[in-house]
Design an enzyme around this catalytic site. Structure first.
Site, PDB file in Angstrom:
ATOM      1  N   CYS A   1      74.222 159.115  18.647  1.00 54.66           N
ATOM      2  CA  CYS A   1      75.112 159.282  17.043  1.00 54.66           C
ATOM      3  C   CYS A   1      76.705 159.543  17.216  1.00 54.66           C
ATOM      4  O   CYS A   1      77.201 160.535  17.794  1.00 54.66           O
ATOM      5  CB  CYS A   1      74.555 160.104  16.231  1.00 54.66           C
TER       6      CYS A   1
ATOM      7  N   CYS B   1      78.907 162.127  14.739  1.00 53.42           N
ATOM      8  CA  CYS B   1      78.011 163.381  15.028  1.00 53.42           C
ATOM      9  C   CYS B   1      79.209 163.904  16.975  1.00 53.42           C
ATOM     10  O   CYS B   1      79.396 164.874  15.994  1.00 53.42           O
ATOM     11  CB  CYS B   1      76.954 163.406  15.425  1.00 53.42           C
TER      12      CYS B   1
END
Length: 229
Positions: free
Chosen positions: A137, A140
């Site tokens: 991600c 993230c």
């Protein structure tokens, strides 16, 4: 600062690590090859052949990043410099030092799993901010260094925890995590905030400050169970 070299050194990380070592002679920069130093790999729990960046101050881990990016180096340097500066005043006891006399204080995000979530989040004595994330991600990865920094700054006031959704499907299903990163906050065994998104640092600070000030009645202990099939 310790670099444990495995199989996956990313992008401009090596150049940033060398640059920081040249610019900050007051910090010791060490580089170890994990394949040639299995004892160090075991000592620092640097498993599975990944590269790790670890910032240490007097035996305390300030930063631990798996497969680090070049942008992780300035963060680690900043936290180490902050520690050095805060300890220049001899004999002065900081709030974190006072807390440490009685209990363990987390200065880095705590890794939480399906098995440990109840103890490390629901039943934990401090408010907890949980980051649901995954290795693949991109947003993230943008959030990670911010949370590393805030974990040190808010140590003893708020715990910051991380849940890898790929490795912990039980929690992902239980909390219906549909998008990552998702940020959840817990206090007195209650969920007080839940929202997906990669927030900027000022937004995280505002959330943490409100979490500390929030007053809610203590809730009875209730276990978090994985959903039934």
């Amino acid at each position: 600062m310790l670099l444990l070299v495995g199989q996956d050194v990313r992008g401009d990380f090596s150049a940033q690590f060398k640059k920081a070592a040249d610019q900050h002679p007051d910090i010791t920069f060490a580089k170890l090859n994990l394949a040639e130093n299995p004892i160090a790999a075991e000592r620092f729990q640097a498993l599975n052949g990944h590269t790790w960046l670890i910032a240490l101050y007097q035996g305390e881990e300030l930063v631990r990043r798996k497969k680090p990016w070049g942008t992780d180096v300035p963060l680690a340097v900043e936290l180490l410099k902050s520690k050095l500066k805060s300890n220049e005043v001899v004999g002065e006891t900081t709030p974190i030092q006072s807390i440490k006399e009685n209990s363990k204080v987390d200065t880095t995000p705590v890794i939480v799993t399906d098995e440990t979530f109840q103890k490390e989040v629901i039943d934990y004595e401090l408010p907890v901010l949980v980051d649901f994330w995954a290795e693949w991600c991109g947003p993230c990865r943008m959030v990670a260094p911010i949370l590393d920094k805030l974990a040190a700054e808010y140590a003893g006031k708020v715990r910051i925890a991380k849940v890898n959704v790929d490795e912990n499907p039980g929690l992902s299903q239980y909390f219906k995590i549909m998008s990552i990163p998702t940020i959840m906050m817990f206090k007195s065994r209650s969920i007080v905030f839940s929202q997906p998104g990669a927030f900027p640092e000022p937004a995280f600070r505002e959330l943490l400050d409100k979490l500390i000030e929030l007053e809610i009645p203590e809730q009875p202990a209730e276990a978090v169970n994985e959903p039934e099939d």
